[in-house]
Design a protein around this motif. Structure first.
Motif, short mmCIF file in Angstrom:
data_model
loop_
_atom_site.label_atom_id
_atom_site.label_comp_id
_atom_site.label_asym_id
_atom_site.label_seq_id
_atom_site.Cartn_x
_atom_site.Cartn_y
_atom_site.Cartn_z
N ILE A 212 56.45 24.57 -16.15
CA ILE A 212 57.29 24.08 -17.25
C ILE A 212 57.01 22.59 -17.46
N PRO A 213 56.45 22.21 -18.62
CA PRO A 213 56.26 20.78 -18.90
C PRO A 213 57.59 20.09 -19.17
N GLU A 214 57.58 18.78 -19.30
CA GLU A 214 58.84 18.02 -19.41
C GLU A 214 59.67 18.42 -20.62
N THR A 215 59.05 18.50 -21.78
CA THR A 215 59.79 18.88 -23.00
C THR A 215 59.04 20.01 -23.71
N PRO A 216 59.27 21.26 -23.29
CA PRO A 216 58.49 22.38 -23.84
C PRO A 216 58.77 22.63 -25.33
N ARG A 217 57.71 22.99 -26.05
CA ARG A 217 57.86 23.44 -27.44
C ARG A 217 58.60 24.78 -27.46
N SER A 218 58.23 25.65 -26.50
CA SER A 218 58.82 26.99 -26.39
C SER A 218 58.45 27.53 -25.01
N THR A 219 58.93 28.74 -24.73
CA THR A 219 58.62 29.40 -23.46
C THR A 219 57.81 30.66 -23.73
N ILE A 220 56.63 30.73 -23.12
CA ILE A 220 55.71 31.84 -23.31
C ILE A 220 55.73 32.75 -22.08
N VAL A 221 55.79 34.05 -22.32
CA VAL A 221 55.61 35.05 -21.27
C VAL A 221 54.28 35.75 -21.53
N ILE A 222 53.40 35.79 -20.52
CA ILE A 222 52.10 36.44 -20.66
C ILE A 222 52.13 37.82 -20.01
N SER A 223 51.68 38.82 -20.79
CA SER A 223 51.48 40.18 -20.28
C SER A 223 49.97 40.43 -20.25
N SER A 224 49.40 40.44 -19.05
CA SER A 224 47.95 40.44 -18.89
C SER A 224 47.35 41.84 -18.95
N GLY A 225 46.01 41.88 -18.90
CA GLY A 225 45.28 43.14 -19.04
C GLY A 225 45.04 43.86 -17.73
N LEU B 48 32.70 22.97 -16.84
CA LEU B 48 33.98 23.63 -16.56
C LEU B 48 34.21 23.78 -15.05
N ALA B 49 33.15 24.03 -14.30
CA ALA B 49 33.31 24.16 -12.84
C ALA B 49 33.89 22.89 -12.25
N SER B 50 33.42 21.72 -12.71
CA SER B 50 33.96 20.46 -12.19
C SER B 50 35.36 20.21 -12.73
N THR B 51 35.64 20.66 -13.95
CA THR B 51 37.00 20.55 -14.49
C THR B 51 37.99 21.34 -13.63
N PHE B 52 37.56 22.51 -13.17
CA PHE B 52 38.39 23.30 -12.26
C PHE B 52 38.69 22.51 -10.99
N ALA B 53 37.64 21.90 -10.43
CA ALA B 53 37.79 21.19 -9.16
C ALA B 53 38.65 19.94 -9.30
N THR B 54 38.47 19.20 -10.40
CA THR B 54 39.13 17.89 -10.52
C THR B 54 40.45 17.93 -11.28
N GLU B 55 40.64 18.96 -12.14
CA GLU B 55 41.85 18.99 -12.98
C GLU B 55 42.66 20.28 -12.85
N ILE B 56 42.03 21.43 -13.03
CA ILE B 56 42.78 22.68 -13.14
C ILE B 56 43.39 23.08 -11.79
N ASN B 57 42.58 23.08 -10.72
CA ASN B 57 43.14 23.45 -9.41
C ASN B 57 44.19 22.46 -8.91
N PRO B 58 43.98 21.14 -9.06
CA PRO B 58 45.06 20.21 -8.70
C PRO B 58 46.33 20.43 -9.52
N PHE B 59 46.17 20.72 -10.83
CA PHE B 59 47.34 21.05 -11.67
C PHE B 59 48.07 22.27 -11.10
N TRP B 60 47.30 23.28 -10.70
CA TRP B 60 47.89 24.52 -10.18
C TRP B 60 48.71 24.22 -8.92
N GLN B 61 48.15 23.40 -8.02
CA GLN B 61 48.87 23.04 -6.80
C GLN B 61 50.12 22.21 -7.09
N ARG B 62 50.03 21.35 -8.08
CA ARG B 62 51.10 20.38 -8.36
C ARG B 62 52.22 20.95 -9.23
N SER B 63 51.86 21.76 -10.23
CA SER B 63 52.82 22.09 -11.28
C SER B 63 53.20 23.56 -11.38
#
Length: 322
Positions: A46-59, A11-26
C-alpha cells in the motif's frame, strides 16, 4: 497521463537494485484458510496515498512471486495492490497426491477464496475504489466472482481472459475426452490424473514459447521457477479441465449479467486461449470495452516493452478515468 514503467533494458539489474529491495521493504505476505482447510497465500503493498485498491486474480500455474515487476509498477504509480495464489498452485496448498497436478474440484472454490480474501484481508485495508485486475484463468475466476457479487468491484480489467481455451473442440468431443479421462482415473483409483498429453513441469526454451516476445522477461520467469521449485506446476488434470469447461460455459451463457464497468484486453496472437470465444463473451458483457492488442502473445503483463507499455498504460488510464 504519464505513467512510469519498468523497461526490458537492464531488467535483471533493476530486479537486483530496485524490485527485490522494494519487495523486502514494502510487500507484506500472509495466509488464510480457505474451503476444505486449504491454505491460501497472499501478498499486498500500500503506497502512502493510493489512487485506488487493486485485487489481482492471476492465471494458471502462476504465483504472486511472478508478479513482482507488475506489482512494483502498480505501486510506483500509486495503486495499492493485493494478490492471492489460487488454491492448488503457487505457494498455496495442494489438494491431490501430486503437487504438480493442475487441479481444482470446481471453479466456485476459486471464487470462494477470492471473496474471502477481499472480505477479510483487503477490505479492512482498502483505500479508494476497489478494482479487479485479472489474467487468463484469473479472468474466468473474476467473471464468476462478478456474477456472484455484482457490486464487489467498481471496475474490472480482463487481460487475455480464459473465456475459451485452445484447442477449441466441439462440446461433444471435449466432453467425451473428459469422460474418458475421468474413467481412466477411476480405474487407476486416483483422485486426479493428467489429461491426455499433459505432463509434469517442463521449462521450454524461449524459442518454443508462445507466452511473450520478451527474452529477458521469459528468462526471469524461468529462473524464478527454477529457484522456487515449490511453485512449479505441471499440466492440467482431467478434473481441472472438466471444471474449466463448466466454468467457461457458465460465463458464456451468463455474460450479459456481468454488470461491472470492464475493459477486456485481447492479445491478438494468443495461442493459449480461444480469442474467438473470448471476444463473443466480451461483446455480450453488459458494460465492457473490448480492445485488441496487435502482435501480442498471451502474457500481456510480461510482454516486450512496446506491447506491455501499451497494455499497462491503457489499463491505468481505464482504472483512473471518471
Amino acid at each position: 497521463m504519464d505513467w512510469t514503467l519498468t523497461s526490458e533494458q537492464n531488467l535483471a539489474s533493476t530486479f537486483a537494485t530496485e524490485i527485490n529491495p522494494f519487495w523486502q521493504r514494502s510487500v507484506s505476505q500472509g495466509e488464510f484458510i480457505g474451503k476444505d482447510d486449504i491454505t491460501v497465500r497472499y501478498a499486498y503493498c500500500i503506497p502512502e496515498t493510493p489512487r485506488s485498491t487493486i485485487v489481482i486474480s492471476s492465471g494458471r500455474i502462476e504465483s504472486y512471486l511472478k508478479y513482482k515487476e507488475l506489482i512494483f509498477d502498480m505501486f510506483n504509480n500509486g495503486f495499492a495492490v493485493f494478490i492471492l495464489d489460487h488454491r492448488g498452485q503457487g505457494l498455496s496448498g495442494r489438494m491431490t497426491h501430486d503437487r504438480q497436478h493442475g487441479y481444482v474440484a470446481d471453479f466456485s472454490d476459486y471464487v470462494d477464496d477470492l471473496v474471502t480474501f477481499v472480505e477479510t484481508i483487503v477490505k479492512p485495508r482498502q483505500q479508494g475504489d476497489l478494482q479487479l485486475v485479472c489474467h487468463s484463468m484469473g479472468g474466468a475466476i473474476g467473471a464468476l466472482t462478478l456474477l456472484r457479487r455484482p457490486h464487489l468491484f467498481t471496475k474490472a480489467i480482463f487481460a487475455s481472459p480464459m473465456f475459451g481455451i485452445k484447442p477449441s473442440l466441439p462440446n461433444w468431443l471435449a466432453n467425451g475426452l473428459i469422460r474418458t479421462g475421468l474413467a481412466v482415473n477411476r480405474m487407476k483409483k486416483k483422485e486426479s490424473g493428467y489429461f491426455f498429453g499433459q505432463t509434469p513441469y517442463i521449462a521450454f526454451p524461449y524459442s518454443l514459447n508462445k507466452l511473450t516476445h520478451s527474452k529477458v522477461r521469459y528468462a526471469l520467469f524461468r529462473e524464478l521457477y527454477d529457484e522456487e521449485q515449490d511453485i512449479q506446476l505441471g499440466g492440467v488434470t482431467t478434473e481441472w479441465l472438466r471444471a474449466a469447461h463448466e466454468a467457461m460455459n457458465t460465463i458464456e451463457d451468463s455474460a450479459g449479467g456481468i454488470l461491472t464497468h470492464s475493459l477486456v484486453l485481447s492479445a491478438d496472437d494468443d495461442t493459449i486461449v480461444d480469442n474467438k470465444r473470448q471476444r463473443v463473451v466480451a461483446k455480450r458483457m453488459a458494460n465492457a470495452t473490448l480492445e485488441i492488442i496487435p502482435r501480442a502473445y498471451h502474457e500481456l503483463f510480461t510482454e516486450s516493452d512496446e506491447i506491455r507499455d501499451r497494455s499497462l498504460k491503457r489499463m491505468f488510464d481505464f482504472l483512473t478515468e471518471n
